[in-house]
Design an enzyme around this catalytic site. Structure first.
Site, PDB file in Angstrom:
ATOM      1  N   HIS A   1      -1.815  -3.967 -11.825  1.00 30.92           N
ATOM      2  CA  HIS A   1      -2.081  -2.603 -11.353  1.00 30.92           C
ATOM      3  C   HIS A   1      -2.341  -1.681 -12.548  1.00 30.92           C
ATOM      4  CE1 HIS A   1      -1.695   1.279  -9.431  1.00 30.92           C
ATOM      5  NE2 HIS A   1      -1.876   0.661  -8.277  1.00 30.92           N
TER       6      HIS A   1
ATOM      7  N   GLY B   1      -4.649   8.303  -6.296  1.00 31.98           N
ATOM      8  CA  GLY B   1      -3.766   9.463  -6.194  1.00 31.98           C
ATOM      9  C   GLY B   1      -4.458  10.795  -6.405  1.00 31.98           C
TER      10      GLY B   1
ATOM     11  N   LYS C   1       4.851   2.090  -4.717  1.00 32.35           N
ATOM     12  CA  LYS C   1       5.070   2.501  -6.118  1.00 32.35           C
ATOM     13  C   LYS C   1       6.542   2.900  -6.285  1.00 32.35           C
ATOM     14  CE  LYS C   1       0.224   3.671  -6.330  1.00 32.35           C
ATOM     15  NZ  LYS C   1      -0.835   4.470  -6.886  1.00 32.35           N
TER      16      LYS C   1
ATOM     17  N   ASN D   1       1.350   0.028  -0.996  1.00 35.26           N
ATOM     18  CA  ASN D   1       2.038  -0.008  -2.286  1.00 35.26           C
ATOM     19  C   ASN D   1       2.857   1.279  -2.416  1.00 35.26           C
ATOM     20  OD1 ASN D   1       2.860  -0.123  -4.918  1.00 35.26           O
ATOM     21  ND2 ASN D   1       0.812   0.023  -5.827  1.00 35.26           N
TER      22      ASN D   1
ATOM     23  N   SER E   1      -7.171   6.481  -2.948  1.00 34.63           N
ATOM     24  CA  SER E   1      -7.291   7.566  -1.975  1.00 34.63           C
ATOM     25  C   SER E   1      -7.797   7.113  -0.606  1.00 34.63           C
ATOM     26  CB  SER E   1      -8.144   8.711  -2.529  1.00 34.63           C
ATOM     27  OG  SER E   1      -7.532   9.262  -3.685  1.00 34.63           O
TER      28      SER E   1
ATOM     29  N   GLU F   1      -1.521   1.261 -13.153  1.00 37.28           N
ATOM     30  CA  GLU F   1      -0.359   2.025 -13.638  1.00 37.28           C
ATOM     31  C   GLU F   1       0.485   1.182 -14.584  1.00 37.28           C
ATOM     32  OE1 GLU F   1       0.930   3.301  -9.789  1.00 37.28           O
ATOM     33  OE2 GLU F   1      -0.787   4.659  -9.698  1.00 37.28           O
TER      34      GLU F   1
ATOM     35  N   GLU G   1      -9.515  -1.108  -7.705  1.00 38.26           N
ATOM     36  CA  GLU G   1      -8.972   0.245  -7.610  1.00 38.26           C
ATOM     37  C   GLU G   1      -9.456   1.087  -8.788  1.00 38.26           C
ATOM     38  OE1 GLU G   1      -5.089   0.380  -5.252  1.00 38.26           O
ATOM     39  OE2 GLU G   1      -4.528  -0.340  -7.230  1.00 38.26           O
TER      40      GLU G   1
HETATM   41  P1  13P Z   1      -3.536   6.069  -3.682  1.00 41.19           P
HETATM   42  O1  13P Z   1      -3.793   5.500  -2.318  1.00 41.19           O
HETATM   43  O2  13P Z   1      -2.364   7.019  -3.745  1.00 41.19           O
HETATM   44  O3  13P Z   1      -4.770   6.629  -4.309  1.00 41.19           O
HETATM   45  O4  13P Z   1      -3.075   4.830  -4.620  1.00 41.19           O
HETATM   46  C1  13P Z   1      -3.833   3.684  -4.631  1.00 41.19           C
HETATM   47  C2  13P Z   1      -3.098   2.621  -5.365  1.00 41.19           C
HETATM   48  O5  13P Z   1      -2.918   2.705  -6.567  1.00 41.19           O
HETATM   49  C3  13P Z   1      -2.554   1.505  -4.586  1.00 41.19           C
HETATM   50  O6  13P Z   1      -2.107   0.479  -5.414  1.00 41.19           O
END
Ligand code: 13P
Length: 229
Positions: free
Chosen positions: A88, A163, A8, A6, A193, A90, A157
């Site tokens: 997601h 992150g 983002k 992903n 992560s 976010e 997640e």
């Molecule tokens: P990270 O791997 O940066 O922690 O992000 C995970 C994520 O949100 C994937 O959709």
């Protein structure tokens, strides 16, 4: 195993093309049973060719119309996109997508036969309350979602692991995945992560069918290391 990248709001159209070229070469060594997905930003969607599936990070639940700033079914169809991420954290937290909106999006893309990677995850204060509260919180994120949909993949997640460099522990992942699988019998990815240094451990956990990777997927070398681990 499923390995999903992903991006983002990272990478441009140009750098996505370069990434895919580099990744394609590495994927020649991939195990045939493993599946790779890449979710670039919508400006970088294109008709890429290779041993992977390209998906959309988000789209509005309509074919087209007066939805300023959004892309819809028509824009995805232009590039034969049939896979989408929905729910997601976010989008839920930063873009204000309520469970109702998420569920509406799910129904629309289900109706159009999309493969859906549906994301769920709890914030830190819920994790600190204990396993039972975590599961209750996660199951509430299935409200309005058809968990029997044949093209559904779920991604767990934990928000506090995204992150942050701090992945959930093996025990947290296995307990949560086992509990989720009692209710939703679908492929279940872990995200938060995941990186080359911990990928072997994560994918060896019972109940983990793959990973959804953010930061560590941005570099083709790093992501391919994970796929080939
Ligand atoms: P990270 O791997 O940066 O922690 O992000 C995970 C994520 O949100 C994937 O959709």
């Amino acid at each position: 195993m499923i390995f999903a990248a992903n991006f983002k709001m990272n990478h441009t159209r140009k750098s996505t093309h370069e990434y895919i070229e580099a990744l394609n070469e590495k994927l020649l060594a991939k195990h045939p049973d493993d599946k790779v997905y890449i979710f670039p930003p919508s400006t970088a969607l294109d008709g890429y060719e290779g041993n992977f599936t390209i998906g959309a990070q988000n789209a509005y639940p309509a074919k087209n119309g007066a939805y300023t700033g959004e892309i819809g079914l028509e824009q995805l169809e232009e590039f034969d996109i049939g896979t989408i991420l929905i729910g997601h954290s976010e989008r839920r937290e930063l873009l204000g997508e309520s469970q109702e909106k998420v569920a509406r999006k799910f129904s629309f893309f289900k109706e159009h036969g999309f493969e859906i990677i549906y994301c769920i995850g709890e914030p830190l204060h819920i994790r600190e309350e204990g396993d039972e509260e975590v599961i209750e919180y996660l199951l509430a994120q299935f409200e309005g979602i058809d968990t029997s949909y044949e093209k559904l993949i779920v991604a767990y997640e934990p928000i506090w692991a995204i992150g942050t460099g701090r992945s959930a522990t093996t025990e947290e992942i296995s307990t949560t995945h086992e509990a989720l699988k009692r209710t939703v019998q679908k492929p279940l990815l872990y995200g938060g992560s995941a990186k080359p240094a911990n990928i072997k451990e994560i994918i060896s956990i019972r109940g983990v069918d793959g990973v959804l990777v953010g930061s560590a997927s941005l570099d083709a070398e790093s992501f391919s290391k994970m796929v080939l681990s």
